[in-house]
Design a protein around this motif. Structure first.
Motif, PDB file in Angstrom:
ATOM      1  N   ASN A  86     -23.604  42.752  41.338  1.00 45.86           N
ATOM      2  CA  ASN A  86     -24.497  41.610  41.161  1.00 45.86           C
ATOM      3  C   ASN A  86     -25.579  41.588  42.237  1.00 45.86           C
ATOM      4  O   ASN A  86     -26.748  41.300  41.947  1.00 45.86           O
ATOM      5  CB  ASN A  86     -23.690  40.310  41.197  1.00 45.86           C
ATOM      6  CG  ASN A  86     -22.838  40.123  39.950  1.00 45.86           C
ATOM      7  OD1 ASN A  86     -23.055  40.770  38.931  1.00 45.86           O
ATOM      8  ND2 ASN A  86     -21.843  39.257  40.040  1.00 45.86           N
ATOM      9  N   GLU A  87     -25.210  41.865  43.467  1.00 43.15           N
ATOM     10  CA  GLU A  87     -26.196  41.880  44.543  1.00 43.15           C
ATOM     11  C   GLU A  87     -27.238  42.967  44.317  1.00 43.15           C
ATOM     12  O   GLU A  87     -28.429  42.755  44.572  1.00 43.15           O
ATOM     13  CB  GLU A  87     -25.501  42.093  45.898  1.00 43.15           C
ATOM     14  CG  GLU A  87     -24.706  40.901  46.382  1.00 43.15           C
ATOM     15  CD  GLU A  87     -25.569  39.653  46.570  1.00 43.15           C
ATOM     16  OE1 GLU A  87     -26.713  39.794  47.050  1.00 43.15           O
ATOM     17  OE2 GLU A  87     -25.097  38.548  46.232  1.00 43.15           O
ATOM     18  N   TYR A  90     -29.687  41.650  41.856  1.00 45.49           N
ATOM     19  CA  TYR A  90     -30.597  40.641  42.396  1.00 45.49           C
ATOM     20  C   TYR A  90     -31.651  41.255  43.305  1.00 45.49           C
ATOM     21  O   TYR A  90     -32.829  40.887  43.253  1.00 45.49           O
ATOM     22  CB  TYR A  90     -29.821  39.593  43.211  1.00 45.49           C
ATOM     23  CG  TYR A  90     -28.744  38.849  42.470  1.00 45.49           C
ATOM     24  CD1 TYR A  90     -28.875  38.529  41.115  1.00 45.49           C
ATOM     25  CD2 TYR A  90     -27.579  38.451  43.120  1.00 45.49           C
ATOM     26  CE1 TYR A  90     -27.875  37.847  40.440  1.00 45.49           C
ATOM     27  CE2 TYR A  90     -26.575  37.750  42.450  1.00 45.49           C
ATOM     28  CZ  TYR A  90     -26.737  37.466  41.117  1.00 45.49           C
ATOM     29  OH  TYR A  90     -25.741  36.784  40.456  1.00 45.49           O
ATOM     30  N   LYS A 278     -27.797  34.496  38.612  1.00 43.59           N
ATOM     31  CA  LYS A 278     -28.803  33.580  39.156  1.00 43.59           C
ATOM     32  C   LYS A 278     -30.242  33.964  38.784  1.00 43.59           C
ATOM     33  O   LYS A 278     -31.137  33.128  38.875  1.00 43.59           O
ATOM     34  CB  LYS A 278     -28.658  33.468  40.655  1.00 43.59           C
ATOM     35  CG  LYS A 278     -28.916  34.737  41.435  1.00 43.59           C
ATOM     36  CD  LYS A 278     -28.647  34.492  42.927  1.00 43.59           C
ATOM     37  CE  LYS A 278     -28.924  35.720  43.773  1.00 43.59           C
ATOM     38  NZ  LYS A 278     -28.610  35.492  45.208  1.00 43.59           N
ATOM     39  N   THR A 279     -30.472  35.199  38.332  1.00 41.76           N
ATOM     40  CA  THR A 279     -31.820  35.593  37.910  1.00 41.76           C
ATOM     41  C   THR A 279     -32.019  35.468  36.405  1.00 41.76           C
ATOM     42  O   THR A 279     -33.065  35.849  35.880  1.00 41.76           O
ATOM     43  CB  THR A 279     -32.101  37.043  38.333  1.00 41.76           C
ATOM     44  OG1 THR A 279     -31.076  37.896  37.799  1.00 41.76           O
ATOM     45  CG2 THR A 279     -32.122  37.186  39.857  1.00 41.76           C
TER      46      THR A 279
END
Length: 283
Positions: A86-87, A90, A278-279
């Motif tokens: 996930n990082e 992002y 979150k994106t």
């Protein structure tokens, strides 16, 4: 030969009728035949008769006012790598690509599966311009060193990945960004080959019932990948809201009949509850 077969069938029906009478079981009466005809007539209201030799199913079911093509990707991530995956999403090169007008693609939504197949990421893109736009993006990505480095690093985190190319049903709204917080349900149906037209005709009515709470996000059917696959994407505030909305649909006229007639078209079905990353434009 044909005459003898018909005679045997006729004798068999007479014997069956006599046996039913002897056992006290009901036989076919004028009333039951009328009920059968009424049921068949009711089904004909839903099913549009289409000769598949005259037009492709995609032309009959997809939106004609635009030329959108969608791609859905399923990434099964190593459990210990999900946070790093996930990082990387992002902070990597993908956000800048999604904002670059030189790439004719839009990120529709991106999620982690919460209930269903675990440690999974699901991504949905829209290509305005169809297959030429998809080809243009793929060619540009191969020349983008930042993306190729990202892809190489991402590959170390994956167990498997698969994708499908999709068209959207003409009677669903086009997916549009929405604020959160929401949970999303992706309901995927593997249909019996040859039943896509029937499915589309039933759901053209069903979606009118399921739009009342604005939970319908998008409806798609596959073109490349696993064929005769349908994806319905829904948004809910939480799991209890999902339960309440789905139960309320059964109180609306026609929903029970639509379910009754569509269930036999399905070979396999799956439900995922997903949390937006979150994106994601769909929050």
């Amino acid at each position: 030969m044909a005459t003898r077969v018909l005679q045997r069938v006729g004798r068999g029906l007479k014997e069956t009728k006599r046996g039913l009478r002897a056992s006290g079981q009901p036989t076919l009466t004028a009333r039951s035949l009328a009920a059968f005809r009424e049921d068949s007539w009711f089904k004909s209201l839903f099913v549009r008769k289409v000769d598949p030799r005259k037009d492709a199913h995609s032309h009959l079911l997809a939106k004609k006012e635009d030329n959108n093509l969608y791609k859905i990707q399923f990434h099964n991530v190593k459990p210990e790598c999900l946070e790093a995956y996930n990082e990387l999403w992002y902070e990597g090169v993908l956000p800048s690509i999604h904002e670059d007008p030189e790439y004719p693609c839009e990120l529709v939504g991106t999620w982690n599966t919460w209930y269903g197949e675990q440690d999974q990421a699901v991504h949905l893109w829209r290509y305005r311009g169809g297959y030429p736009a998809l080809t243009e993006v793929m060619n540009k990505l191969r020349q983008n060193k930042g993306f190729m480095d990202y892809r190489s690093e991402r590959g170390k985190m994956l167990l498997s990945r698969r994708n499908q190319l999709l068209l959207e049903f003409s009677f669903w709204n086009e997916p549009a960004p929405r604020p959160g917080p929401n949970i999303y349900e992706l309901r995927s149906y593997q249909l019996r080959p040859g039943t896509m037209i029937e499915w589309g005709n039933y759901w053209a009515r069903a979606i009118e019932i399921r739009q009342q709470n604005q939970e319908a996000v998008g409806g798609f059917f596959s073109q490349i990948g696993s064929l005769y696959t349908v994806h319905h994407l829904w948004a809910y505030k939480d799991l209890q809201s999902r339960e309440n909305i789905r139960n309320a649909a059964w109180q609306r006229e026609g929903w029970d009949k639509i379910v009754y007639y569509t269930v036999p078209l399905i070979q396999h079905m799956e439900s995922r509850i997903m949390i937006p990353m979150k994106t994601s434009p769909l929050q």
